[in-house]
Write a protein that holds these residues in place. Sequence first.
Motif, PDB file in Angstrom:
ATOM      1  N   TYR A 173       0.725  10.744   7.207  1.00  0.00           N
ATOM      2  CA  TYR A 173       0.002   9.909   6.236  1.00  0.00           C
ATOM      3  C   TYR A 173       0.026   8.438   6.659  1.00  0.00           C
ATOM      4  N   THR A 174       1.207   7.951   7.029  1.00  0.00           N
ATOM      5  CA  THR A 174       1.346   6.555   7.441  1.00  0.00           C
ATOM      6  C   THR A 174       0.518   6.272   8.691  1.00  0.00           C
TER       7      THR A 174
ATOM      8  N   SER B 291       4.775  12.255   5.145  1.00  0.00           N
ATOM      9  CA  SER B 291       4.734  10.788   5.120  1.00  0.00           C
ATOM     10  C   SER B 291       4.468  10.215   6.515  1.00  0.00           C
TER      11      SER B 291
ATOM     12  N   TRP C  50       0.836  -1.195   0.000  1.00  0.00           N
ATOM     13  CA  TRP C  50       0.000   0.000   0.000  1.00  0.00           C
ATOM     14  C   TRP C  50       0.868   1.242   0.000  1.00  0.00           C
ATOM     15  N   ASN C  51       0.304   2.304  -0.496  1.00  0.00           N
ATOM     16  CA  ASN C  51       0.956   3.603  -0.464  1.00  0.00           C
ATOM     17  C   ASN C  51       0.014   4.626  -1.072  1.00  0.00           C
TER      18      ASN C  51
ATOM     19  N   LYS D  78      -3.138   6.067   7.735  1.00  0.00           N
ATOM     20  CA  LYS D  78      -3.483   4.828   7.029  1.00  0.00           C
ATOM     21  C   LYS D  78      -3.576   3.658   8.002  1.00  0.00           C
ATOM     22  N   PHE D  79      -2.658   3.575   8.954  1.00  0.00           N
ATOM     23  CA  PHE D  79      -2.716   2.480   9.921  1.00  0.00           C
ATOM     24  C   PHE D  79      -3.982   2.553  10.764  1.00  0.00           C
TER      25      PHE D  79
ATOM     26  N   ASN E 273       5.610   9.919   0.178  1.00  0.00           N
ATOM     27  CA  ASN E 273       6.642   8.884   0.172  1.00  0.00           C
ATOM     28  C   ASN E 273       7.803   9.246   1.092  1.00  0.00           C
TER      29      ASN E 273
END
Length: 202
Positions: A186-187, A183, A165-166, A190-191, A178
């Motif tokens: 964002y990470t 990032s 995923w990204n 998403k988690f 990225n």
Amino acid sequence: GMKRIGIMAYIPRWLSGCNCIFGVPTDFVVYKDIVKKVYRIYRDKVEYVEIWNEPTLAGFLNVTGSGLTRAQAYVQIFNTAAAGIREVDAEINDGKHAVIGGLVAASPDDTAMLQAIVNDSTAKANLDFISYHAYDKITEPSWIKYKPILSTAGIPDLPIYITEWNFFFNDSTPTPFNDGPESVSYTGRKFIEYLKMGLPIA
């Protein structure tokens, strides 16, 4: 404490009908032997094993010369690889059993291959999880189409994992998501999304 997923992806050119690494094995006995050798080498380094990578895309599963549809080819590839992995675990007989997953779809939009794999009794018996890849072009929860198919197949609680995923799939196109400060947030976001979706692994 992190778990490692190995992916049994692709084959030597000389074993394929398309003379490419993405082809269907022309000899599944030879393919199984290769899978067993590779798995034996890396067995102590992985807890999970996915079979193939993005077979839902023609570019990653080329059926030229096989006489099979991509779904038929993937079911045969999955069954052969899973059998080889199970045999190695049985031969070593130390109590370890690989957690084997399949589909590894490029996205969860195409459900034909999922339907094919859960309709095959051998494949279904060897599936420990279903996996797919998720990028932000698809609105989450993107796996919603999978749930009715798994329920109909009698495996409604089979775990669904996101194993790639990204923000964007092309890592040669840098974005703030990225690398850079964005990032991090964002990470984390998403988690949290994946946890709320009930996905046990991302």
